[in-house]
Design an enzyme around this catalytic site. Sequence first.
Site, PDB file in Angstrom:
ATOM      1  N   ASP A   1      -6.022  56.870 -19.891  1.00 31.20           N
ATOM      2  CA  ASP A   1      -5.715  57.609 -18.673  1.00 31.20           C
ATOM      3  C   ASP A   1      -5.509  59.086 -19.001  1.00 31.20           C
ATOM      4  O   ASP A   1      -5.108  59.437 -20.115  1.00 31.20           O
ATOM      5  CB  ASP A   1      -4.455  57.054 -18.008  1.00 31.20           C
TER       6      ASP A   1
ATOM      7  N   TYR B   1       0.097  50.623 -28.796  1.00 33.40           N
ATOM      8  CA  TYR B   1       0.509  51.774 -27.995  1.00 33.40           C
ATOM      9  C   TYR B   1       1.985  52.093 -28.199  1.00 33.40           C
ATOM     10  O   TYR B   1       2.806  51.180 -28.334  1.00 33.40           O
ATOM     11  CB  TYR B   1       0.309  51.499 -26.499  1.00 33.40           C
TER      12      TYR B   1
ATOM     13  N   ASP C   1       2.585  55.078 -12.943  1.00 33.22           N
ATOM     14  CA  ASP C   1       2.912  56.013 -14.020  1.00 33.22           C
ATOM     15  C   ASP C   1       3.548  57.264 -13.434  1.00 33.22           C
ATOM     16  O   ASP C   1       3.731  57.376 -12.213  1.00 33.22           O
ATOM     17  CB  ASP C   1       1.680  56.344 -14.876  1.00 33.22           C
TER      18      ASP C   1
ATOM     19  N   ARG D   1       0.572  50.384 -17.938  1.00 31.46           N
ATOM     20  CA  ARG D   1       1.181  50.782 -16.660  1.00 31.46           C
ATOM     21  C   ARG D   1       1.638  49.557 -15.869  1.00 31.46           C
ATOM     22  O   ARG D   1       2.716  49.566 -15.247  1.00 31.46           O
ATOM     23  CB  ARG D   1       0.170  51.565 -15.818  1.00 31.46           C
TER      24      ARG D   1
END
Length: 239
Positions: free
Chosen positions: A53, A81, A95, A185
């Site tokens: 993103d 992540y 987000d 997310r």
Amino acid sequence: MDETTTDRPGEDHSPIQGLLLVDKPAGMTSHDVVQHVRRIYGERSIGHLGTLDPFATGLLVLLLGRATRLASFLDTEPKVYEATIRFGTETDTDDETGTVIRSAAAPRESDVRSAINSLTGKISQVPPAYSAKSVDGTRAYDAARRGTPLDMPAVDVTVHSWDVRQLSGETLSAVVTCSGGTYIRALARDLGRLTSSAAHLGALRRRRVGEFDVRDAATLEGLSADRVRVRPLRVIADA
């Protein structure tokens, strides 16, 4: 129209092909990074092994030239992540870039840890309304921007582990190891809901894709200053 570059004096004019690791900065789409690399290397055929993103940072694995044909042969799992989750508000994008749609008190630590257990292993996950998923040929983010979000079907993903680094008040920092197709997310959103609170993803950085590590990646500034040699790729058939 594809962008081209002017050859630099003394550069090798042989075709560019292979693998390039890039540390994507915040504020750029994965496509923006590809376009940037096209300008640097003068190579039109570039693919990547999984988008990030725009607000996220970290590892993008790019394949240049004929190496794009080898994408299906590369092991791109698991993905790792670094995530920061903010409790107290849920947003329409799940987000920090979105609009707040719901607020709630921060959850108890015990409830967060219990919810993390529920979100570990093979789980069913509804992708974010603002995602690249398609339903009957319509992109979810296109429908969401028009104010008519799609009814997104749940998909099965695997969350291998959560390594909680900090859990204090309204903030959770964790390293999440998961399968491809997992939306961090959506994990943040669901963590908020499972704790009778609300949550969204505050920050995200991808550290690994399969065997590839962001520590070996080049920044865009570094690429512009000194074009990094592309790694050769070969596929060896089983005997």
